[in-house]
Design a protein around this motif. Structure first.
Motif, short mmCIF file in Angstrom:
data_model
loop_
_atom_site.label_atom_id
_atom_site.label_comp_id
_atom_site.label_asym_id
_atom_site.label_seq_id
_atom_site.Cartn_x
_atom_site.Cartn_y
_atom_site.Cartn_z
N GLY A 212 -1.32 2.58 -7.63
CA GLY A 212 -0.60 3.39 -6.64
C GLY A 212 -1.08 4.83 -6.52
O GLY A 212 -0.38 5.66 -5.95
N CYS A 213 -2.24 5.15 -7.07
CA CYS A 213 -2.74 6.51 -6.92
C CYS A 213 -3.22 6.74 -5.49
O CYS A 213 -3.73 5.83 -4.85
CB CYS A 213 -3.90 6.77 -7.88
SG CYS A 213 -3.37 6.97 -9.58
N SER A 214 -3.07 7.99 -5.04
CA SER A 214 -3.47 8.32 -3.68
C SER A 214 -4.99 8.28 -3.54
O SER A 214 -5.72 8.63 -4.46
CB SER A 214 -2.95 9.71 -3.32
OG SER A 214 -3.51 10.11 -2.10
N SER B 202 -5.68 12.49 -9.44
CA SER B 202 -5.20 11.29 -8.77
C SER B 202 -5.58 10.06 -9.59
O SER B 202 -6.32 9.18 -9.15
CB SER B 202 -5.81 11.22 -7.36
OG SER B 202 -5.19 10.21 -6.61
N VAL C 36 1.84 4.92 -2.15
CA VAL C 36 1.41 5.84 -3.19
C VAL C 36 2.53 6.05 -4.19
O VAL C 36 3.67 6.32 -3.81
CB VAL C 36 0.99 7.20 -2.58
CG1 VAL C 36 0.67 8.21 -3.67
CG2 VAL C 36 -0.21 7.00 -1.66
N SER D 256 -3.14 4.12 -0.75
CA SER D 256 -3.26 4.06 -2.21
C SER D 256 -4.52 3.30 -2.60
O SER D 256 -5.13 2.63 -1.77
CB SER D 256 -2.02 3.40 -2.81
OG SER D 256 -1.90 2.07 -2.37
N ASN E 99 -4.00 -4.30 -3.72
CA ASN E 99 -3.39 -3.65 -2.57
C ASN E 99 -3.49 -4.59 -1.36
O ASN E 99 -4.58 -4.97 -0.93
CB ASN E 99 -4.17 -2.35 -2.31
CG ASN E 99 -3.61 -1.52 -1.18
OD1 ASN E 99 -3.03 -2.05 -0.22
ND2 ASN E 99 -3.79 -0.22 -1.28
N ASP F 266 0.84 -1.20 0.00
CA ASP F 266 0.00 0.00 0.00
C ASP F 266 0.88 1.26 0.00
O ASP F 266 1.03 1.92 1.02
CB ASP F 266 -0.92 -0.02 1.23
CG ASP F 266 -1.81 1.21 1.29
OD1 ASP F 266 -2.13 1.76 0.21
OD2 ASP F 266 -2.20 1.62 2.39
#
Lengths: 452, 100, 477
Positions: free
Chosen positions: C25-27, C37, B72, C20, C53, B70
């Protein structure tokens, strides 16, 4: 900086002179290859995403689409000094075995311009066959690398499912698709396979298995290796006479190299086409739902959202794409899922088990790649089922996820290339390369060139 | 499935609607016929008893539990996100009004 | 009217608290420009692929276990195919026939009775984007920032029989999610959403009536109101012999009614099939046991313990545990002053009212447990009156100044000194002859007026009991 590499300039010269004849490249700008560093020119099938470059799957619906990212294989090629020459023609969304469904018009077989080069990676195969480039990337969902390689007289390999990352390959059928090399000889195939293979954290279905040095498998000695010959792939009728003879001769060559031939059986082979034509269109129907005119590509305006979707998709997809979308949607729709999709997944297990069983008694399996050499453009256009059935020898490897290679093994009476196919155990591409190399080095087929 | 008939035109129309495709009368007849022929061929699968065979949805049957952490990572720039857009407004994609 | 029975089932969507998105992997924080995003994966660009994830998955498993679900031995994802402009691939990655958890339950208290609400399934899926409709325009605008945020869908069994039960169920589910720390559960911001299925049948009937799916409720209160409305609408229709349509209806909070969504041309056919871009997932038995062991104390267990250890009634204990911060606050304050009943009364009464009105969660208030403990101690020892305590409370809550300090600085201690009070009382007696006469004439209640006058004269600081005693003594003579 202009790249002065001699191979590149020779490719540019041939592309300029010959591409209009065979229609292999669909997106090509001379300045682009010249601006890149590197020494190895390579052509890319139009369904592999290259950042900022047109990537359209030879479909009107992706008109003008330039991805904002590179496919994993493209990243690898760029890092290793390959020059991306341009994008090659294909059947629309890889739906086809002849390159006749492209929105850019058909690709012509360099050996006979009235004939198809095979498909769907026909542009890549024709480009290599005509020496426009020494190598190319294709993709194979039901034979789309191996069949055009056979029909165009070049080497084509579909790696094991999971060997090469699919990230950036525009999906046809996600559980069957695999990117692979199309080259003029086995050594290039080994080299290119090594470059594009490997685990990728961006593809959940890529396998975390070390990549061997495939060039180490380029040895001529195949003494004692066991080659399985499945009787289902050599039917009494349904195999072209020249193909049959070329394969017979190929068996003898392998015998001469002191490999042993064993008869094997893959009993569920006859169900492979049925199984495939449920699973592949079903997955495709879902994969192609995203082409709707919202974010990229073609858009036909309408007042209502539903009409915008339908008008865009109706205008953007060609006939074969629509046929597969309809077939796949039907197979998944309520009331039919169990009878079709679930049933096909169970049959898929049986086909996969056939191979596991067969590989207990042999190292590789030898078959024809295609039942016939290249046919004439338009010859089979009216009978989709007949077209589908011609993929009978290549489809089972995709269903089972195993690797396969097609190499030149002869010519028909009218000077059309014929290919043989070797199928291997999962992640044993080395064995295929070894046998293919030994065969190639002991024959002259790969040296013959089309007269253009 | 034993009493399955060749796919009828209504079914093809329903499937076309689900697929967001518009078929002309000519296309409807053509696709109905072709899909019928293909489905009739595919009917051969019913010869096989698959009751005790598990389905394969994926060729690498041993592959399980593939995750990412996890974390970003970068997103695309708005210019990259919108550069292929047939119609946009500011940083939005623009579509025909959706009535709710 | 015949006897009818309402049947309610709820679908709760909670956005999981990850950094994410679920497959890229975008916030997940996107209070920023539209589409800022997003990446090839969540935009569903051709060729992009999802990768799950790990944290989203483990939060989902944790929640399923906290809801007493069984964890599926082979968990897989499926594609749910439908066209909508907020769904970039025109399919949603969700779970169909092998959700990660199933057959759990949650408990609610309805009028003092314990009731078990079954949880049919718990599954993980990706969120869709947002459409912006500007009035009067012929276009809608699409923002994909929310696309791909991890959502946990919790589907109840149709076990609820009245809107209040639905409300209590939601409160219970939210409490569990917050205890686990798996979701912010903010309904206004959309991190918690709820759709309801409701039908009505005659009592005794086994089959379910025709159901309506109700959407667009953005608070628990709205859910209750919408269900009350629907329940009534169904009953009236049944009573009048009208046909009830199976349909989706939207709650209009302004008008207090539900409105039928445009009826679809045909029933949706989602064409679910296994997502080929993802592999299956498993959770080992040992791992499941380990996660279970590591679960925090959940609302129900905490309620039972608090009721037992602090000798509170179940109702009060139940209110205290709705938010883990309040429960923790209660325990800390109670331990510090040893007066749990009083702590609970203050916490559930004046303090909650004040915080709710100000919209401050207890965790963010300047008020600390030791302040409340001190306040209770000051009252119990008689140093300040309840009235004074109420008066100084806003300052304690807002500024975090200790009650003792305020009492000292503002000279608010109760006057307990008999001499001081006698002076005041004599003055009151002298100034209120009529009341004195009344009292002496037998009107007992007149004393209350006199006490009030004495309190007034001391600015509320006099100890009322003491004043009462002294007054009676003086008036006797």
């Amino acid at each position: 900086m202009v790249n002065s590499c001699a191979v590149l300039h020779s490719c540019l010269e041939r592309i300029e002179r010959l591409n209009s004849k065979i229609n292999a490249f669909v997106h090509f700008e001379k300045e682009n290859p010249l601006g890149q560093k590197g020494t190895r020119p390579i052509a890319i099938k139009d369904n592999i995403s290259v950042k900022d470059e047109l990537t359209t799957c030879a479909s009107k619906i992706l008109e003008g689409y330039r991805p904002p990212y590179d496919a994993t294989v493209i990243k690898k090629l760029k890092e290793k000094g390959y020059i991306l020459m341009g994008k090659t023609n294909m059947d629309e969304f890889a739906f086809g075995s002849s390159c006749e469904t492209s929105c850019y018009g058909p690709v012509r077989n360099p050996w006979d311009l009235k004939r198809i080069p095979g498909g769907s990676s026909g542009g890549s195969a024709a480009a290599v066959a005509a020496d426009l480039v020494p190598m190319a990337l294709g993709s194979d969902t039901g034979g789309s690398i191996r069949q055009p390689a056979a029909l165009s007289g070049v080497v084509g390999m579909k790696p094991t499912y999971g060997r090469v990352s699919r990230y950036g390959l525009i999906a046809f059928a996600s559980s069957l698709d695999q990117i692979g090399p199309i080259t003029s000889n086995v050594a290039d195939c080994a080299e290119l396979l090594g470059v594009i293979s490997g685990y990728d954290g961006l593809d959940s279905t890529s396998a975390d298995i070390p990549v061997p040095d495939y060039t180490k498998a380029l040895v001529k000695n195949i003494k004692g290796m066991k080659i399985g010959v499945p009787k289902e792939y050599f039917p009494e009728d349904g195999l072209d006479k020249d193909v049959k003879e070329a394969l017979l001769e190929a068996k003898n060559i392998f015998k001469g190299l002191e490999a042993s031939l064993v008869e094997i059986s893959l009993p569920h082979t006859k169900y492979a086409v049925s199984c495939y034509y449920i699973i592949a269109p079903a997955e495709a129907s879902s994969n192609l739902a995203r082409y709707d005119g919202v974010q990229y590509g073609l858009r036909e305006e309408a007042v209502r959202m539903v009409d915008m979707y339908a008008k865009t998709r109706t205008a953007g997809f060609g006939e074969e794409a629509k046929r597969r979308i309809l077939l796949g949607t039907y197979a998944l729709s309520s009331g039919y899922y169990e009878a079709y999709y679930l049933k096909a997944m169970r049959v898929r297990t049986m086909i996969k088990n056939d191979f596991s069983e067969a590989f207990k008694s042999c190292d590789v399996i030898l078959t024809p790649t295609s039942p016939t050499p290249a046919f004439k453009i338009g010859e089979r256009a009216d009978d989709p089922l007949k077209m589908y059935l011609s993929d009978i020898f290549t489809i089972p490897a995709n269903l089972a996820g195993i690797p396969g290679i097609s190499i030149p093994c002869g010519f028909s009476g009218n000077n059309l290339p014929i290919g043989l196919q070797l199928l291997g155990k999962p992640f044993e591409e080395e064995t295929l390369i070894r046998l293919a190399y030994a065969f190639e080095q002991n024959t002259e087929f790969h040296k013959r060139k089309p007269n253009l | 499935m034993s009493d399955k008939k060749i796919i009828d035109k209504d079914t093809v129309l329903r499937v076309a609607r689900l697929s967001r495709l518009i078929l002309s009368d000519k296309e409807l007849s053509q696709y109905s016929g072709q899909l019928g022929a293909i489905l009739e061929y595919i009917d051969q699968l019913n010869e096989i008893d698959t009751r005790n065979t598990p389905p394969t949805s994926h060729p690498l049957s041993n592959l399980k539990n593939v995750f990412r952490e996890d974390r970003v990572k970068g997103s695309l720039s708005p210019a990259d996100v919108l550069r292929n857009a047939p119609r946009k407004k500011e940083n939005f994609f623009s579509v025909p009004r959706v009535i709710e | 009217m015949k006897a009818y029975e309402t049947v309610i089932g709820l679908e709760v969507h909670a956005q999981l608290a990850t950094e994410s998105k679920v497959f890229c992997g975008c916030s997940t924080k996107f209070a920023q420009a539209p589409n800022a995003s997003t990446c090839p994966v969540c935009l569903g660009l051709p060729g992009a692929l999802p990768v799950l994830n790990k944290k989203a998955f483990s939060l989902a498993v944790k929640t399923a276990l906290a809801l007493d679900c069984k964890i599926e031995t082979l968990i897989k994802f499926d594609r749910k195919n439908y066209y909508y402009p907020d769904l970039p691939k025109n399919y949603q990655i969700s779970q169909y026939d092998r959700p990660l958890g199933r057959d759990g339950f949650s408990e609610v208290f309805i009028k003092g009775e314990k009731k078990r609400i079954g949880i049919k399934r718990v599954h993980l899926e990706e969120d869709a984007g947002k459409l912006v409709h500007s009035p009067g325009k012929d276009t809608s605008l699409v923002d994909f920032n929310r696309t791909g945020c991890p959502l946990l869908e919790i589907v109840s069994e149709p076990d609820m029989r009245e809107p209040l039960e639905a409300y209590e169920y939601l409160v219970a589910i939210k409490a569990i999610l917050r205890y686990l720390g798996v979701s912010d559960c903010n309904m206004e911001e959309g991190s918690l959403r709820c759709d309801a299925n409701i039908s009505v049948r005659q009592k005794g009937e086994k089959r379910l009536g025709v159901k309506a799916e109700v959407k667009n409720m953005n608070s628990f209160k709205a859910v209750k109101e919408a269900l009350v409305y629907e329940s009534k609408r169904h009953r009236e229709a049944l009573e009048n012999g009208d046909r009830i349509l199976q349909e989706t209806r939207l709650w209009n909070a302004d008008k207090g009614i539900t409105i039928s969504m445009r009826s679809k041309e045909e029933a949706e056919d989602y064409r679910y099939f296994p997502e080929p871009d993802l592999v299956p997932f498993t959770v080992e038995k040992e791992k499941i046991e380990e996660i279970k062991k590591c679960l925090p104390e959940l609302p129900k267990a905490k309620k039972d313990r608090i009721a037992r250890d602090y000798k509170l009634n179940e109702y009060d204990a139940g209110l205290l545990v709705r938010e883990v911060e309040i429960a923790d606050f209660f325990e800390a304050a109670s331990k510090s002053c040893g007066k749990p009943k009083q702590v609970a009364n203050w916490l559930l009464g004046d303090i909650s009212a004040f915080l709710n009105a100000a919209g401050i969660p207890i965790g963010k208030a300047a008020l600390k447990p030791e302040h409340l403990a001190q306040l209770v101690s000051l009252i119990e020892s008689g140093r300040i009156s309840g009235k004074i305590a109420k008066e100084i409370l806003p300052n304690v809550i807002n500024k975090g100044i200790s009650p003792a300090e305020i009492v000292k600085n503002e000279n608010l201690s109760q006057i307990q000194d008999g001499k001081k009070l006698s002076v005041v009382i004599e003055k009151v007696i002298a100034e209120n002859e009529k009341s004195v006469k009344d009292y002496k004439g037998g009107k007992e209640e007149a004393i209350r007026f006199l006490v009030g006058q004495a309190m007034k004269a001391t600015g509320g600081k006099a100890n009322p009991q003491k004043v009462n005693e002294l007054l009676k003594e003086k008036l006797k003579g």
